[in-house]
Design a protein around this motif. Structure first.
Motif, PDB file in Angstrom:
ATOM      1  N   ILE A  55       0.949  -0.812   0.268  1.00 56.09           N
ATOM      2  CA  ILE A  55       0.046  -0.095   0.044  1.00 56.09           C
ATOM      3  C   ILE A  55       0.749   1.165   0.097  1.00 56.09           C
ATOM      4  O   ILE A  55       2.113   1.101   0.722  1.00 56.09           O
ATOM      5  CB  ILE A  55      -0.606  -0.073   1.083  1.00 56.09           C
ATOM      6  N   THR A  56       0.391   2.189  -0.864  1.00 53.47           N
ATOM      7  CA  THR A  56       1.613   3.266  -0.618  1.00 53.47           C
ATOM      8  C   THR A  56       0.221   3.973  -1.149  1.00 53.47           C
ATOM      9  O   THR A  56      -0.919   4.221  -1.581  1.00 53.47           O
ATOM     10  CB  THR A  56       2.187   3.633  -1.607  1.00 53.47           C
ATOM     11  N   VAL A  57       0.738   5.472  -1.202  1.00 50.93           N
ATOM     12  CA  VAL A  57       0.281   6.805  -1.075  1.00 50.93           C
ATOM     13  C   VAL A  57      -0.280   7.432  -2.896  1.00 50.93           C
ATOM     14  O   VAL A  57       1.136   7.333  -3.307  1.00 50.93           O
ATOM     15  CB  VAL A  57       0.414   8.174  -0.290  1.00 50.93           C
ATOM     16  N   VAL A  58      -1.710   7.740  -3.747  1.00 48.37           N
ATOM     17  CA  VAL A  58      -1.112   8.170  -4.525  1.00 48.37           C
ATOM     18  C   VAL A  58      -0.269   8.941  -5.575  1.00 48.37           C
ATOM     19  O   VAL A  58      -0.250   9.926  -6.493  1.00 48.37           O
ATOM     20  CB  VAL A  58      -2.776   8.002  -5.176  1.00 48.37           C
TER      21      VAL A  58
ATOM     22  N   LYS B 288      -3.620 -10.198   1.999  1.00 51.67           N
ATOM     23  CA  LYS B 288      -2.309 -10.169   0.763  1.00 51.67           C
ATOM     24  C   LYS B 288      -1.077  -8.477   0.954  1.00 51.67           C
ATOM     25  O   LYS B 288      -0.492  -8.959   0.793  1.00 51.67           O
ATOM     26  CB  LYS B 288      -2.694 -10.174  -1.135  1.00 51.67           C
ATOM     27  N   THR B 289      -1.557  -8.517   1.853  1.00 51.40           N
ATOM     28  CA  THR B 289      -0.951  -6.941   1.940  1.00 51.40           C
ATOM     29  C   THR B 289       0.196  -6.975   2.965  1.00 51.40           C
ATOM     30  O   THR B 289       0.008  -7.983   3.998  1.00 51.40           O
ATOM     31  CB  THR B 289      -1.835  -5.930   3.080  1.00 51.40           C
ATOM     32  N   LYS B 290       1.238  -7.018   2.524  1.00 50.07           N
ATOM     33  CA  LYS B 290       2.591  -7.625   3.430  1.00 50.07           C
ATOM     34  C   LYS B 290       3.757  -5.821   3.273  1.00 50.07           C
ATOM     35  O   LYS B 290       4.018  -6.377   4.728  1.00 50.07           O
ATOM     36  CB  LYS B 290       3.560  -7.685   2.097  1.00 50.07           C
ATOM     37  N   ALA B 291       3.597  -4.872   2.678  1.00 50.46           N
ATOM     38  CA  ALA B 291       3.832  -3.538   3.595  1.00 50.46           C
ATOM     39  C   ALA B 291       3.397  -2.034   3.111  1.00 50.46           C
ATOM     40  O   ALA B 291       2.240  -1.842   2.936  1.00 50.46           O
ATOM     41  CB  ALA B 291       5.055  -3.537   2.911  1.00 50.46           C
ATOM     42  N   ILE B 292       3.400  -1.496   4.182  1.00 49.34           N
ATOM     43  CA  ILE B 292       3.333  -0.474   3.878  1.00 49.34           C
ATOM     44  C   ILE B 292       4.106   0.860   3.261  1.00 49.34           C
ATOM     45  O   ILE B 292       5.371   0.867   4.143  1.00 49.34           O
ATOM     46  CB  ILE B 292       2.471   0.826   4.981  1.00 49.34           C
ATOM     47  N   ILE B 293       4.122   1.649   2.247  1.00 49.96           N
ATOM     48  CA  ILE B 293       5.155   3.752   2.194  1.00 49.96           C
ATOM     49  C   ILE B 293       4.516   4.049   2.181  1.00 49.96           C
ATOM     50  O   ILE B 293       4.440   4.862   1.249  1.00 49.96           O
ATOM     51  CB  ILE B 293       6.228   2.696   0.574  1.00 49.96           C
ATOM     52  N   PRO B 294       4.688   4.550   3.527  1.00 47.94           N
ATOM     53  CA  PRO B 294       4.416   6.019   4.095  1.00 47.94           C
ATOM     54  C   PRO B 294       5.324   7.368   3.176  1.00 47.94           C
ATOM     55  O   PRO B 294       6.830   6.954   3.162  1.00 47.94           O
ATOM     56  CB  PRO B 294       4.103   6.175   5.226  1.00 47.94           C
ATOM     57  N   VAL B 295       4.759   8.214   2.421  1.00 46.53           N
ATOM     58  CA  VAL B 295       5.544   8.509   1.619  1.00 46.53           C
ATOM     59  C   VAL B 295       5.534   9.868   2.504  1.00 46.53           C
ATOM     60  O   VAL B 295       4.721  10.965   2.953  1.00 46.53           O
ATOM     61  CB  VAL B 295       5.685   9.288   0.214  1.00 46.53           C
TER      62      VAL B 295
ATOM     63  N   GLU C  33      -0.128   6.829  14.000  1.00 46.37           N
ATOM     64  CA  GLU C  33      -1.277   6.231  13.875  1.00 46.37           C
ATOM     65  C   GLU C  33      -1.073   4.288  11.918  1.00 46.37           C
ATOM     66  O   GLU C  33      -1.756   3.982  12.277  1.00 46.37           O
ATOM     67  CB  GLU C  33      -1.905   6.653  12.665  1.00 46.37           C
ATOM     68  N   ILE C  34       0.190   5.083  10.827  1.00 46.22           N
ATOM     69  CA  ILE C  34       0.813   3.656  10.199  1.00 46.22           C
ATOM     70  C   ILE C  34       1.571   3.111  11.304  1.00 46.22           C
ATOM     71  O   ILE C  34       1.196   1.051  10.700  1.00 46.22           O
ATOM     72  CB  ILE C  34       1.903   4.705   9.266  1.00 46.22           C
ATOM     73  N   MET C  35       2.167   2.948  12.473  1.00 45.80           N
ATOM     74  CA  MET C  35       2.699   2.082  12.674  1.00 45.80           C
ATOM     75  C   MET C  35       1.469   0.957  13.919  1.00 45.80           C
ATOM     76  O   MET C  35       1.423  -0.697  13.599  1.00 45.80           O
ATOM     77  CB  MET C  35       3.976   2.553  14.022  1.00 45.80           C
ATOM     78  N   ALA C  36       0.738   1.391  14.061  1.00 45.89           N
ATOM     79  CA  ALA C  36      -0.298   1.042  14.700  1.00 45.89           C
ATOM     80  C   ALA C  36      -1.321   0.001  13.672  1.00 45.89           C
ATOM     81  O   ALA C  36      -1.121  -0.987  13.753  1.00 45.89           O
ATOM     82  CB  ALA C  36      -1.353   1.686  14.781  1.00 45.89           C
TER      83      ALA C  36
ATOM     84  N   VAL D  81       6.582  -1.055   7.241  1.00 39.50           N
ATOM     85  CA  VAL D  81       6.672  -0.130   7.297  1.00 39.50           C
ATOM     86  C   VAL D  81       8.150   0.273   6.216  1.00 39.50           C
ATOM     87  O   VAL D  81       8.716   0.478   7.352  1.00 39.50           O
ATOM     88  CB  VAL D  81       6.146   1.173   8.032  1.00 39.50           C
ATOM     89  N   ILE D  82       8.025   0.575   4.805  1.00 33.44           N
ATOM     90  CA  ILE D  82       9.024   1.263   4.116  1.00 33.44           C
ATOM     91  C   ILE D  82       9.187   2.527   4.191  1.00 33.44           C
ATOM     92  O   ILE D  82       7.879   3.260   4.148  1.00 33.44           O
ATOM     93  CB  ILE D  82       8.998   0.073   3.253  1.00 33.44           C
ATOM     94  N   GLU D  83       9.410   3.770   4.917  1.00 35.21           N
ATOM     95  CA  GLU D  83       9.508   4.991   5.323  1.00 35.21           C
ATOM     96  C   GLU D  83      10.000   5.607   3.926  1.00 35.21           C
ATOM     97  O   GLU D  83      10.907   5.285   2.781  1.00 35.21           O
ATOM     98  CB  GLU D  83       9.917   5.759   6.250  1.00 35.21           C
ATOM     99  N   ASP D  84       8.791   5.924   2.404  1.00 31.61           N
ATOM    100  CA  ASP D  84      10.276   6.897   1.325  1.00 31.61           C
ATOM    101  C   ASP D  84      10.772   8.649   1.934  1.00 31.61           C
ATOM    102  O   ASP D  84       9.482   9.326   2.199  1.00 31.61           O
ATOM    103  CB  ASP D  84       9.170   6.608   0.661  1.00 31.61           C
ATOM    104  N   VAL D  85      11.358   8.975   2.549  1.00 28.52           N
ATOM    105  CA  VAL D  85      12.177   9.942   3.092  1.00 28.52           C
ATOM    106  C   VAL D  85      12.736  10.582   1.799  1.00 28.52           C
ATOM    107  O   VAL D  85      13.191  11.896   2.344  1.00 28.52           O
ATOM    108  CB  VAL D  85      13.324   9.667   3.946  1.00 28.52           C
ATOM    109  N   ALA D  86      12.669  10.532   0.678  1.00 31.27           N
ATOM    110  CA  ALA D  86      13.074  10.835  -0.422  1.00 31.27           C
ATOM    111  C   ALA D  86      12.892  12.831  -0.714  1.00 31.27           C
ATOM    112  O   ALA D  86      13.809  13.388  -0.388  1.00 31.27           O
ATOM    113  CB  ALA D  86      12.729  10.231  -2.032  1.00 31.27           C
TER     114      ALA D  86
END
Ligand code: PLP
Length: 367
Positions: free
Chosen positions: A80-83, A124-131, A142-145, A154-159
């Protein structure tokens, strides 16, 4: 008065002699791949983040793909990630072989909506990528909860948020792992493409480092087939010098953002960005929401003020994602944002005069 969107020369001029010497040293020693500077940069980056380990990679895009592969995420899995992000975030998911699941942004912010994540989770969800978009920390508590509840990585997109914090912790060290970009115009940029992964799980970072270097444990022993996704030593030499200035550069970005906030406050048509209260935002971009965005951008261009669009189209409208069949109205918050956002000039050396000139020109347009 001309106002560029970013001015990297102004940033590099004061440290130019130091950078030139570091580059010369690399050339004099023929030290291009996996040399001293890379090791030192990785250690210094980890220390600056309070992370257990950091590893250079060729880009944030590659870093995120390798993280997913190191976590065993691929075919048949959903991430899951943000659009409302740059396409590299979601491209990395596809490159790893997994399925992209998009979620909207939260109303009044530019970051991922945790309620949307809850609704998108499947077996089927394995990970969340918040940006951490524009340098604003995503709502990590909230994301970690949610991740804990459903056993997700949780893979943080810190770009766009190098150096930022959330509740006192550096971004990239809160989730399972963080992926960083050193694209030249990022808050910490190198002289070409570059990236890093970092976090508290040293074994996972080591796993990514191994994948980025042909699956090598040592020179002649390949544990798995990997990739050539290393960070060049020349880039590491430059990044070591620039990293020492990052916190000060970010402080100057915040000061410029405060000036913008103040100077734009009286213009009814302009919604200024609201940094979340629970972190240090690092203003990779200063993005306002305005009606009549394209005409305002043209008006500013005529006055030699450069602006940007981040982003003019939500990812589900891109031809690349036509296969997902997500039409208009699927993600109303992100869709509205793409019509209204305008990125104003932002860089550490922007002067108060330049900021005021931009704001006065916007005031002139709306009056
Ligand atoms: C939010 C976001 N994620 C990922 C990336 C990809 O970074 P890189 O160019 O280092 O692969 C970018 C770069 O534009 C970005 O803005």
């Amino acid at each position: 008065m001309k106002v560029p969107f970013v001015d990297m020369k102004k940033m590099h001029d004061p440290i130019r002699a130091e950078i030139d010497a570091a580059i010369a040293s690399v050339i004099d020693r023929n030290a291009y791949i996996k040399q001293k500077e890379l090791k030192l940069f990785e250690e210094e980056l980890a220390a600056s983040l309070g992370a257990r380990r950091a590893a250079g990679v060729s880009s944030c895009t590659a870093g995120t793909q390798l993280i997913l592969e190191a976590l065993g995420i691929g075919r048949g899995d959903e991430v899951i990630t943000v659009v409302n992000t740059a396409i590299p975030t979601s491209e990395s998911i596809t490159a790893a072989g997994a399925d992209v699941v998009f979620v909207d942004i939260r109303k009044g912010t530019f970051n991922i909506d945790p309620d949307g994540i809850r609704k998108a989770v499947t077996p089927k969800t394995k990970a969340i990528i918040p940006v951490h978009l524009y340098g604003f920390p995503a709502p990590m508590d909230e994301i970690m909860a949610i991740a804990k509840e459903h056993n997700l990585y949780v893979i943080e997109d810190v770009a766009q948020a190098q150096g930022g914090t959330y509740r006192g912790q550096r971004l990239g060290t809160i989730g399972t792992i963080g992926s960083f970009s050193f694209f030249p115009s990022k808050n910490l940029g190198c002289f070409g493409d570059g990236g890093a992964v970092a976090g508290m799980d040293a074994d996972l970072v080591d796993q990514v480092a191994m994948l980025s270097d042909h699956g090598r444990k040592d020179k002649y022993s390949h544990q798995v087939e990997g990739y050539n996704h290393r960070l060049d030593n020349l880039q590491a030499a430059v990044l070591r010098i620039k990293l020492r200035h990052l916190d000060e550069w970010n402080a100057r970005r915040r000061a410029a953002a405060a000036l913008y906030d103040e100077a734009l406050a009286g213009i009814a048509q302009v919604v200024t960005p609201k940094a979340p209260p629970d972190g240090d935002s690092v203003y990779h971009l200063y993005v306002v929401r305005v009606p009549d965005r394209d005409r305002l951008a043209d008006f500013l261009k005529e006055r030699e003020i450069a602006t940007g669009l981040h982003y003019p189209m939500p990812l589900h409208f891109q031809p690349a994602y036509a296969r997902l069949g997500l039409g208009p109205g699927t993600f109303p918050e992100a869709e509205a944002a793409t019509r209204e956002v305008l990125s104003l000039p932002m860089f550490p050396d922007i002067t108060p005069e330049q900021v005021h000139h931009v704001c006065e020109s916007i005031r002139e347009y709306y009056h």
